[in-house]
Design a protein around this motif. Structure first.
Motif, PDB file in Angstrom:
ATOM      1  N   GLN A   1       1.988 -66.892  15.007  1.00  0.00           N
ATOM      2  CA  GLN A   1       0.693 -67.176  15.612  1.00  0.00           C
ATOM      3  C   GLN A   1       0.888 -68.186  16.735  1.00  0.00           C
TER       4      GLN A   1
ATOM      5  N   ASP B   1      -6.819 -62.281  14.021  1.00  0.00           N
ATOM      6  CA  ASP B   1      -6.649 -63.226  15.132  1.00  0.00           C
ATOM      7  C   ASP B   1      -5.907 -62.567  16.285  1.00  0.00           C
TER       8      ASP B   1
ATOM      9  N   THR C   1      -2.140 -63.580  17.108  1.00  0.00           N
ATOM     10  CA  THR C   1      -1.208 -63.451  15.995  1.00  0.00           C
ATOM     11  C   THR C   1      -0.571 -62.069  15.996  1.00  0.00           C
TER      12      THR C   1
ATOM     13  N   TYR D   1       3.735 -63.470   9.792  1.00  0.00           N
ATOM     14  CA  TYR D   1       3.106 -63.463  11.106  1.00  0.00           C
ATOM     15  C   TYR D   1       3.615 -64.609  11.948  1.00  0.00           C
TER      16      TYR D   1
ATOM     17  N   GLU E   1      -7.591 -70.465  17.218  1.00  0.00           N
ATOM     18  CA  GLU E   1      -6.859 -69.540  16.364  1.00  0.00           C
ATOM     19  C   GLU E   1      -7.347 -69.624  14.922  1.00  0.00           C
TER      20      GLU E   1
ATOM     21  N   ALA F   1      -5.241 -64.143   9.628  1.00  0.00           N
ATOM     22  CA  ALA F   1      -4.350 -63.906  10.770  1.00  0.00           C
ATOM     23  C   ALA F   1      -4.420 -62.455  11.240  1.00  0.00           C
TER      24      ALA F   1
END
Length: 111
Positions: free
Chosen positions: A25, A44, A47, A23, A33, A41
């Protein structure tokens, strides 16, 4: 759909895919975050998940964003630079970035 403006990005974390997807981010000024790894993630909104197939493209994308951020005029104080170095050290500690990436970004922030 969410638009993230480059001027609002204060940091980027890249997690290389392994047994799971990777990922990228984006840390935004004043943002909140996820900090719980790949599984957090996925939930999120800042992300983007990707498979091994796209890793090289995402690395190139990250580099382009960092170059753009570094060419934008900045009004950061030395305190915010120290905060950024602290964040980078945390990323280094969890092996989200390499020592080389850490040293390079730290040198830029110390200018």
């Amino acid at each position: 759909d969410k638009t993230i403006y480059i001027r609002n990005i204060s940091g980027i974390q890249l997690k290389k895919p392994g047994m799971t997807n990777g990922y990228i981010q984006f840390t935004l000024s004043g943002g909140n975050e996820s900090k719980g790894g790949v599984f957090s993630a996925t939930q999120d909104e800042n992300t983007v998940m990707f498979s091994k197939k796209y890793y090289n493209d995402v690395v190139e994308f990250k580099t382009l964003i960092e170059q753009k951020i570094n060419t934008e005029p900045t009004t950061q104080s030395s305190t915010s630079n120290l905060d950024e170095i602290k964040k980078l050290k945390e990323l280094l500690d969890i092996e989200a970035i390499t020592q080389e990436e850490f040293d390079l970004k730290k040198a830029e922030l110390m200018k």
